[in-house]
Scaffold this motif. Structure first.
Motif, mmCIF file in Angstrom:
data_model
loop_
_atom_site.group_PDB
_atom_site.id
_atom_site.type_symbol
_atom_site.label_atom_id
_atom_site.label_comp_id
_atom_site.label_asym_id
_atom_site.label_seq_id
_atom_site.Cartn_x
_atom_site.Cartn_y
_atom_site.Cartn_z
ATOM 1 N N GLU A 347 8.597 -14.200 -7.164
ATOM 2 C CA GLU A 347 8.699 -15.631 -7.489
ATOM 3 C C GLU A 347 8.520 -16.490 -6.239
ATOM 4 O O GLU A 347 7.744 -17.416 -6.209
ATOM 5 C CB GLU A 347 10.063 -15.966 -8.125
ATOM 6 C CG GLU A 347 10.153 -15.607 -9.589
ATOM 7 C CD GLU A 347 10.639 -14.176 -9.806
ATOM 8 O OE1 GLU A 347 11.518 -13.737 -9.036
ATOM 9 O OE2 GLU A 347 10.131 -13.500 -10.724
ATOM 10 N N GLY A 348 9.229 -16.123 -5.178
ATOM 11 C CA GLY A 348 9.209 -16.957 -3.977
ATOM 12 C C GLY A 348 7.972 -16.756 -3.110
ATOM 13 O O GLY A 348 7.622 -17.616 -2.306
ATOM 14 N N ASP A 349 7.298 -15.626 -3.266
ATOM 15 C CA ASP A 349 6.186 -15.297 -2.369
ATOM 16 C C ASP A 349 5.100 -14.557 -3.143
ATOM 17 O O ASP A 349 5.161 -13.346 -3.319
ATOM 18 C CB ASP A 349 6.718 -14.427 -1.209
ATOM 19 C CG ASP A 349 5.620 -14.073 -0.211
ATOM 20 O OD1 ASP A 349 4.452 -14.439 -0.465
ATOM 21 O OD2 ASP A 349 5.940 -13.450 0.812
ATOM 22 N N GLY A 350 4.104 -15.332 -3.578
ATOM 23 C CA GLY A 350 3.026 -14.762 -4.412
ATOM 24 C C GLY A 350 2.120 -13.798 -3.677
ATOM 25 O O GLY A 350 1.244 -13.189 -4.285
ATOM 26 N N SER A 351 2.330 -13.649 -2.378
ATOM 27 C CA SER A 351 1.443 -12.746 -1.629
ATOM 28 C C SER A 351 1.881 -11.285 -1.764
ATOM 29 O O SER A 351 1.168 -10.379 -1.364
ATOM 30 C CB SER A 351 1.391 -13.141 -0.155
ATOM 31 O OG SER A 351 2.630 -12.816 0.460
ATOM 32 N N ILE A 352 3.086 -11.067 -2.319
ATOM 33 C CA ILE A 352 3.529 -9.679 -2.524
ATOM 34 C C ILE A 352 3.905 -9.434 -3.992
ATOM 35 O O ILE A 352 4.304 -10.345 -4.705
ATOM 36 C CB ILE A 352 4.715 -9.274 -1.596
ATOM 37 C CG1 ILE A 352 5.818 -10.325 -1.628
ATOM 38 C CG2 ILE A 352 4.248 -8.982 -0.190
ATOM 39 C CD1 ILE A 352 7.066 -9.914 -0.868
ATOM 40 N N THR A 353 3.757 -8.182 -4.401
ATOM 41 C CA THR A 353 3.974 -7.824 -5.813
ATOM 42 C C THR A 353 5.295 -7.076 -5.996
ATOM 43 O O THR A 353 5.828 -6.483 -5.044
ATOM 44 C CB THR A 353 2.844 -6.886 -6.293
ATOM 45 O OG1 THR A 353 2.787 -5.775 -5.393
ATOM 46 C CG2 THR A 353 1.513 -7.587 -6.339
ATOM 47 N N LYS A 354 5.742 -7.074 -7.247
ATOM 48 C CA LYS A 354 6.948 -6.299 -7.589
ATOM 49 C C LYS A 354 6.492 -4.882 -7.940
ATOM 50 O O LYS A 354 6.541 -4.464 -9.098
ATOM 51 C CB LYS A 354 7.655 -6.942 -8.775
ATOM 52 C CG LYS A 354 8.212 -8.329 -8.484
ATOM 53 C CD LYS A 354 8.923 -8.795 -9.733
ATOM 54 C CE LYS A 354 9.635 -10.107 -9.552
ATOM 55 N NZ LYS A 354 10.291 -10.527 -10.801
ATOM 56 N N SER A 355 6.007 -4.209 -6.932
ATOM 57 C CA SER A 355 5.415 -2.891 -7.187
ATOM 58 C C SER A 355 5.823 -1.897 -6.107
ATOM 59 O O SER A 355 6.418 -2.275 -5.094
ATOM 60 C CB SER A 355 3.895 -3.007 -7.208
ATOM 61 O OG SER A 355 3.392 -3.128 -5.886
ATOM 62 N N TYR A 356 5.464 -0.646 -6.349
ATOM 63 C CA TYR A 356 5.769 0.389 -5.354
ATOM 64 C C TYR A 356 4.808 1.550 -5.473
ATOM 65 O O TYR A 356 4.167 1.746 -6.519
ATOM 66 C CB TYR A 356 7.210 0.901 -5.528
ATOM 67 C CG TYR A 356 7.443 1.626 -6.841
ATOM 68 C CD1 TYR A 356 7.173 2.989 -6.977
ATOM 69 C CD2 TYR A 356 7.933 0.954 -7.948
ATOM 70 C CE1 TYR A 356 7.370 3.651 -8.183
ATOM 71 C CE2 TYR A 356 8.132 1.608 -9.161
ATOM 72 C CZ TYR A 356 7.851 2.953 -9.266
ATOM 73 O OH TYR A 356 8.044 3.613 -10.461
ATOM 74 N N ASP A 357 4.725 2.318 -4.401
ATOM 75 C CA ASP A 357 4.133 3.654 -4.441
ATOM 76 C C ASP A 357 5.269 4.613 -4.110
ATOM 77 O O ASP A 357 6.127 4.289 -3.275
ATOM 78 C CB ASP A 357 3.032 3.817 -3.378
ATOM 79 C CG ASP A 357 1.661 3.418 -3.918
ATOM 80 O OD1 ASP A 357 1.590 2.868 -5.034
ATOM 81 O OD2 ASP A 357 0.666 3.662 -3.212
ATOM 82 N N LEU A 358 5.267 5.774 -4.737
ATOM 83 C CA LEU A 358 6.285 6.776 -4.407
ATOM 84 C C LEU A 358 5.608 7.874 -3.587
ATOM 85 O O LEU A 358 4.591 8.437 -4.015
ATOM 86 C CB LEU A 358 6.897 7.353 -5.689
ATOM 87 C CG LEU A 358 7.928 8.468 -5.491
ATOM 88 C CD1 LEU A 358 9.086 8.035 -4.585
ATOM 89 C CD2 LEU A 358 8.491 8.914 -6.859
ATOM 90 N N ILE A 359 6.165 8.125 -2.422
ATOM 91 C CA ILE A 359 5.621 9.165 -1.541
ATOM 92 C C ILE A 359 6.589 10.346 -1.523
ATOM 93 O O ILE A 359 7.799 10.159 -1.417
ATOM 94 C CB ILE A 359 5.402 8.582 -0.123
ATOM 95 C CG1 ILE A 359 4.327 7.485 -0.214
ATOM 96 C CG2 ILE A 359 4.972 9.667 0.864
ATOM 97 C CD1 ILE A 359 4.014 6.817 1.083
ATOM 98 N N TYR A 360 6.012 11.548 -1.645
ATOM 99 C CA TYR A 360 6.829 12.773 -1.705
ATOM 100 C C TYR A 360 6.249 13.782 -0.728
ATOM 101 O O TYR A 360 5.040 14.083 -0.814
ATOM 102 C CB TYR A 360 6.791 13.312 -3.146
ATOM 103 C CG TYR A 360 7.450 14.641 -3.393
ATOM 104 C CD1 TYR A 360 8.633 15.005 -2.739
ATOM 105 C CD2 TYR A 360 6.930 15.533 -4.323
ATOM 106 C CE1 TYR A 360 9.247 16.228 -2.994
ATOM 107 C CE2 TYR A 360 7.541 16.753 -4.591
ATOM 108 C CZ TYR A 360 8.701 17.101 -3.923
ATOM 109 O OH TYR A 360 9.309 18.305 -4.170
ATOM 110 N N ASN A 361 7.064 14.278 0.170
ATOM 111 C CA ASN A 361 6.610 15.282 1.148
ATOM 112 C C ASN A 361 5.262 14.939 1.770
ATOM 113 O O ASN A 361 4.393 15.793 1.903
ATOM 114 C CB ASN A 361 6.519 16.666 0.489
ATOM 115 C CG ASN A 361 7.889 17.301 0.316
ATOM 116 O OD1 ASN A 361 8.845 16.904 0.984
ATOM 117 N ND2 ASN A 361 7.994 18.281 -0.569
ATOM 118 N N GLY A 362 5.067 13.676 2.116
ATOM 119 C CA GLY A 362 3.877 13.308 2.893
ATOM 120 C C GLY A 362 2.705 12.726 2.138
ATOM 121 O O GLY A 362 1.709 12.373 2.764
#
Ligand code: AMO
Length: 441
Positions: A347-362
């Motif tokens: 909401e406050g900063d449209g340059s970033i998303t409510k998202s993620y990547d999950l990293i596992y063992n590299g």
């Protein structure tokens, strides 16, 4: 069906007549006695035949001749007497051969061994899969998927099967396979993205799917296939991507707990890996912070404002292991510029998303996000990405007819199994790999 005793079950029926069937692993043809190691999908057992065609009163011994002619990989069925014998290293059991039935002879030289190149092994995949390590990989994957399904069902999710033939792209146009479709053309689904989201205005609430996805990605890396199994989930009534991550980590804990319980020891014996079942919450680090940590560690990410490259993923994974003791890390708040139009922005900063990547063992195993559900914002974001909203009408309609706030994730099954077992490539864990130059077998 022909009755036979599985090698694994032999110990239940010691000292009696048995019928076992399997592949010849080795033959030791000694002067007075012959030994065969026979393997089936459950294990290996020693068979023994004391020769009668030698010694002081030799008599005809057709079984000895049969055994002498056996080659590695032959499938045979044996009737005999099972005896428990502590001196036998292989499980303390031995079958004294009564009769041998050879179903089909193998080539004298096996065309492929565990030491052959991965390409050669893929050419002869059915023989490669016969190895106990490969059998274990398949069983680990079965148990993992079963545990995921059980967790979802226990938590009231509905299983869906979305079509893999589509009229338009669901992710990037660049990686789209086109197929002829009567007088027109169709595309192979790159992800069930739009259709799993459709379950939200449909009122299903929480859904999952384990199914193939197709990407016309010409890369030859150890983690890319042109067809892979995508593990997807999507659910309503979330407040942010934090809720998505919580579901994701609980699901993984359930899957890994089941694998550890059933195969933990076998995995250590076969692959030298002692994996740990993670505990929630997995560390969460915003992408900007990850970039800073990686840069401080002396690595320059090729595109400073782009996605993490494999080396950066490896390094942040190492850092998280050293500083948080975790094999998993959620890298959150990706820049809007490198995320698809359907990711909701802060909401406050449209340059970033409510998202993620999950990293596992590299390495990355998943992408997840809260979705943009306000249709006017969604249309703006699509335009910004150069997409024509008219082509997305079927999708945009979901959002014009009452859709709850929702989110979800997609996870590459082969990547999880590869990273869990410490294997060098997803080619090792996919039943029949598909890549830019592999359509057969
Ligand atoms: P993404 O494109 O990041 O996200 O894919 C999700 C996960 O799928 C796996 N994956 C692959 N595995 C093998 N070969 C490939 N070519 C390949 N491409 C992707 C990876 C990756 O992390 N719709 C979104 C997910 C979502 O937001 O729900 C998506 O497809 O493990």
């Amino acid at each position: 069906m022909t009755e036979r005793t599985l090698v694994q079950k032999l110990a239940d029926t010691p000292d009696g007549p048995v019928r076992v069937a399997g592949w010849v692993e080795t033959v030791r043809d000694q002067k007075k006695v012959q030994f065969i190691v026979l393997r089936d999908e459950t294990g290996a057992v020693q068979l023994v035949h004391p020769r009668t065609d030698v010694g002081e009163n030799p008599v005809d011994d057709p079984i000895a001749a049969q055994i002498s002619a056996l080659t590695h990989g032959t499938f045979l069925s044996v009737e005999g007497e099972l005896k428990a014998d502590e001196r036998v290293k292989l499980g303390g059991l031995e079958v004294k051969i009564g009769s041998v039935d050879v179903a089909g002879a193998a080539f004298p030289e096996p065309p492929v061994t565990a030491d052959s190149s991965i390409d050669k092994r893929l050419d002869w995949r059915f023989l490669d899969l016969r190895r106990p390590e490969q059998n274990l990989i398949a069983r680990v994957q079965t148990t993992f998927e079963h545990a995921l399904r059980t967790w979802w069902i226990d938590n009231d999710f509905i299983e869906i099967h979305t079509p893999k033939l589509m009229a338009s792209a669901s992710e990037s146009r660049a990686e789209l396979f086109e197929v002829g479709y009567f007088e027109t053309k169709a595309y192979l689904a790159q992800s069930p993205q739009f259709f799993k989201q459709m379950a939200q205005p449909a009122g299903f609430g929480k859904v999952f799917e384990i199914a193939p996805a197709f990407r016309a990605d010409p890369s030859f890396t150890s983690r890319h296939a042109t067809e892979f199994i995508s593990v997807d989930s999507e659910f309503s009534w979330i407040d942010s991507h934090e809720d998505v991550m919580q579901v994701h980590e609980q699901l993984l804990i359930a899957g890994l707990t089941a694998v550890k319980e059933k195969y933990g020891e076998a995995i250590t014996a076969a692959f030298g890996v002692e994996f740990e079942v993670p505990t929630a919450p997995f560390p969460r680090i915003p992408l900007a912070e990850v970039r800073r940590i990686v840069a401080e560690g002396g690595y320059e990410i090729p595109r400073a404002d782009g996605d993490l490259d494999p080396e950066a993923e490896r390094r942040i994974s190492e850092w998280v292991k050293a500083n948080h003791g975790s094999d998993f890390v959620f890298v959150t708040d990706y820049d809007s510029s490198i995320r698809p139009f359907y990711h909701q922005r802060h909401e406050g900063d449209g340059s970033i998303t409510k998202s993620y990547d999950l990293i596992y063992n590299g390495a990355e195993i998943s992408t997840g996000a809260q979705r943009e559900h306000r249709v006017d914002v969604l249309i703006e974001q699509a335009k910004e990405k150069g997409l024509d909203p008219e082509e997305l009408e079927f999708y945009l309609d979901f959002f014009r007819h009452g859709v709850p706030p929702h989110g979800g994730f997609g996870m590459g099954l082969a990547r999880v199994i590869m990273l869990l077992l410490g294997l060098p490539s997803i080619r090792e864990v996919i039943y029949l790999f598909r890549g830019p130059n592999r359509l057969e077998p």
